[in-house]
Design a protein around this motif. Structure first.
Motif, PDB file in Angstrom:
ATOM      1  N   GLY A 104       0.823  -1.204   0.000  1.00 36.47           N
ATOM      2  CA  GLY A 104       0.000   0.000   0.000  1.00 36.47           C
ATOM      3  C   GLY A 104       0.856   1.252   0.000  1.00 36.47           C
ATOM      4  N   ALA A 105       0.382   2.262   0.735  1.00 37.84           N
ATOM      5  CA  ALA A 105       1.084   3.556   0.733  1.00 37.84           C
ATOM      6  C   ALA A 105       2.421   3.473   1.462  1.00 37.84           C
ATOM      7  CB  ALA A 105       0.199   4.607   1.398  1.00 37.84           C
ATOM      8  N   VAL A 106       3.448   3.893   0.769  1.00 37.16           N
ATOM      9  CA  VAL A 106       4.777   4.074   1.370  1.00 37.16           C
ATOM     10  C   VAL A 106       5.088   5.527   1.039  1.00 37.16           C
ATOM     11  CG1 VAL A 106       7.155   3.219   1.458  1.00 37.16           C
ATOM     12  CG2 VAL A 106       5.296   1.666   0.783  1.00 37.16           C
ATOM     13  N   VAL A 107       4.576   6.415   1.875  1.00 33.31           N
ATOM     14  CA  VAL A 107       4.380   7.791   1.471  1.00 33.31           C
ATOM     15  C   VAL A 107       5.043   8.747   2.460  1.00 33.31           C
ATOM     16  CG1 VAL A 107       2.579   9.538   1.224  1.00 33.31           C
ATOM     17  CG2 VAL A 107       2.245   7.299   0.203  1.00 33.31           C
ATOM     18  N   GLY A 108       5.650   9.797   1.962  1.00 32.71           N
ATOM     19  CA  GLY A 108       6.234  10.827   2.820  1.00 32.71           C
ATOM     20  C   GLY A 108       7.198  10.202   3.813  1.00 32.71           C
ATOM     21  N   GLY A 109       6.953  10.488   5.093  1.00 32.88           N
ATOM     22  CA  GLY A 109       7.808   9.917   6.132  1.00 32.88           C
ATOM     23  C   GLY A 109       7.775   8.399   6.160  1.00 32.88           C
ATOM     24  N   GLY A 110       6.750   7.790   5.566  1.00 29.93           N
ATOM     25  CA  GLY A 110       6.712   6.327   5.468  1.00 29.93           C
ATOM     26  C   GLY A 110       7.794   5.819   4.535  1.00 29.93           C
ATOM     27  N   LEU A 111       8.021   6.556   3.456  1.00 31.16           N
ATOM     28  CA  LEU A 111       9.113   6.194   2.547  1.00 31.16           C
ATOM     29  C   LEU A 111      10.461   6.466   3.223  1.00 31.16           C
ATOM     30  CD1 LEU A 111      10.227   5.278  -0.165  1.00 31.16           C
ATOM     31  CD2 LEU A 111       9.799   7.574  -1.067  1.00 31.16           C
ATOM     32  N   GLU A 112      10.522   7.551   3.982  1.00 33.08           N
ATOM     33  CA  GLU A 112      11.779   7.851   4.687  1.00 33.08           C
ATOM     34  C   GLU A 112      12.109   6.734   5.687  1.00 33.08           C
ATOM     35  OE1 GLU A 112      10.401  11.860   5.836  1.00 33.08           O
ATOM     36  OE2 GLU A 112      12.149  12.618   4.744  1.00 33.08           O
ATOM     37  N   LEU A 113      11.086   6.242   6.367  1.00 35.37           N
ATOM     38  CA  LEU A 113      11.298   5.131   7.301  1.00 35.37           C
ATOM     39  C   LEU A 113      11.737   3.877   6.548  1.00 35.37           C
ATOM     40  CD1 LEU A 113      11.068   3.698  10.033  1.00 35.37           C
ATOM     41  CD2 LEU A 113       8.598   3.479   9.644  1.00 35.37           C
ATOM     42  N   ALA A 114      11.050   3.576   5.463  1.00 38.00           N
ATOM     43  CA  ALA A 114      11.389   2.369   4.695  1.00 38.00           C
ATOM     44  C   ALA A 114      12.844   2.421   4.233  1.00 38.00           C
ATOM     45  CB  ALA A 114      10.456   2.241   3.488  1.00 38.00           C
ATOM     46  N   LEU A 115      13.303   3.615   3.867  1.00 34.11           N
ATOM     47  CA  LEU A 115      14.657   3.731   3.324  1.00 34.11           C
ATOM     48  C   LEU A 115      15.732   3.617   4.400  1.00 34.11           C
ATOM     49  CD1 LEU A 115      14.080   6.486   0.608  1.00 34.11           C
ATOM     50  CD2 LEU A 115      14.486   4.042   0.248  1.00 34.11           C
ATOM     51  N   ALA A 116      15.323   3.621   5.672  1.00 32.63           N
ATOM     52  CA  ALA A 116      16.285   3.363   6.742  1.00 32.63           C
ATOM     53  C   ALA A 116      16.519   1.862   6.910  1.00 32.63           C
ATOM     54  CB  ALA A 116      15.807   3.977   8.056  1.00 32.63           C
ATOM     55  N   ALA A 117      15.658   1.040   6.289  1.00 29.06           N
ATOM     56  CA  ALA A 117      15.834  -0.418   6.361  1.00 29.06           C
ATOM     57  C   ALA A 117      16.885  -0.850   5.348  1.00 29.06           C
ATOM     58  CB  ALA A 117      14.502  -1.112   6.078  1.00 29.06           C
TER      59      ALA A 117
END
Ligand code: 1HE
Length: 257
Positions: A104-117
């Protein structure tokens, strides 16, 4: 399974599972959720070999909780943003592999969080967007650095200016995800990858998680020199001897730790 108000943690063999748990708010990150994430990472004991991060409901994460967004003085915005940086840095550099399952949405700060993985597994419902530029604000959770490393500043600029959406195939092509699974299958794959990576030699893992991102920030000569030091550390361990012997003897390596 431990449930905070917004983050549910569970243990499964040496894995720490972190589930963003505000599905009614699309797992938007408010201050409490950010603090819960930071605490869960800080409190992970030595027996945690890898972390798996995912979202409850239909979406991974809708980014900053816009309801909590209020008029802040510039210095307060800096402090707020630096809090996100600290938390996501703590995750990235916690010494354990972090695997994110995205849907689903990997949006805004959600994408920023994902990119820390370190490893990102998406399913076909995943989509990626940085709407900040269209909302009159700016990224503050590390996208300028982490998304730039993945996409390049040029593509990041265009993505933010137009607020475009990249779908799951785009995200895979661009490196926002490393694996693309059928709908609903990302979490199982993420857990399998986390277990596999957690079985690597501990020092070798430590160096991959801590040295590579730092070397990428260095000048060429410093980077190559640091690489040689990291190689010397890794290659003079019993684990390296075991890993190389296992290859030559055509058996699976058994690492301790
Ligand atoms: C929220 C948020 C949120 C949903 N903060 N409450 N992020 C954004 O700009 C993304 C905003 N959200 C969306 O674009 C959409 O919600 C989604 C594409 C993620 C999902 O759409 P959908 O149709 O499934 O859900 P919805 O109907 O839009 O929202 C459902 C509820 O979640 C609704 O609340 P309700 O009380 O009316 O039911 C929404 O208000 C709520 N909700 N997203 C607060 N983000 C450190 S800087 C980081 C900067 C940023 O991250 S800016 C980007 C913010």
């Amino acid at each position: 399974m431990a449930s905070g108000t917004q983050l549910t943690t569970a243990r499964e063999d040496g894995l720490l599972l972190l589930r963003l748990d505000r599905p009614d708010k699309r797992n938007a990150i408010d201050d409490a959720l950010l603090a819960a994430l930071g605490a869960a990472v800080a409190e992970a004991g030595d027996d945690v070999k890898a972390i798996v991060l995912y979202g409850a409901g239909e979406h991974f994460c809708a980014g900053l909780d816009l309801a909590e967004h209020r008029d802040r003085a510039a210095v307060e915005v800096v402090e707020h943003s630096r809090g996100w940086h600290r938390t996501f840095d703590a995750l990235q550099f916690c010494g354990r592999p972090v695997v994110a399952a995205l849907h689903g949405a990997v949006v805004g700060g959600g994408l920023e969080l994902a990119l820390a993985a370190h490893v990102r597994v998406a399913d076909t419902t995943a989509f990626y967007r940085l709407p900040e530029g269209r909302r009159g604000i700016f990224v503050g959770g590390g996208a300028s650095v982490r998304a730039s490393r993945v996409l390049g500043a040029d593509r990041l600029t265009e993505m933010m200016l137009t607020g475009r959406t990249y779908d799951a195939d785009d995200g895979q092509r661009l490196g926002l995800s490393h694996y693309l699974e059928p709908q609903g299958a990302a979490l199982a794959r993420a857990k399998a990858l986390a277990r596999q990576v957690a079985g690597n030699a501990p020092l070798s893992n430590y160096l991959m998680l801590n040295a590579l991102a730092r070397i990428a920030e260095m000048g060429r000569e410093d980077g190559l020199f640091t690489e040689a030091l990291a190689a010397a550390l890794a290659q003079s361990t019993d684990e390296a001897r075991e890993g190389l012997a296992a290859f030559l003897e055509k058996r699976k390596a058994g690492f301790e730790g």
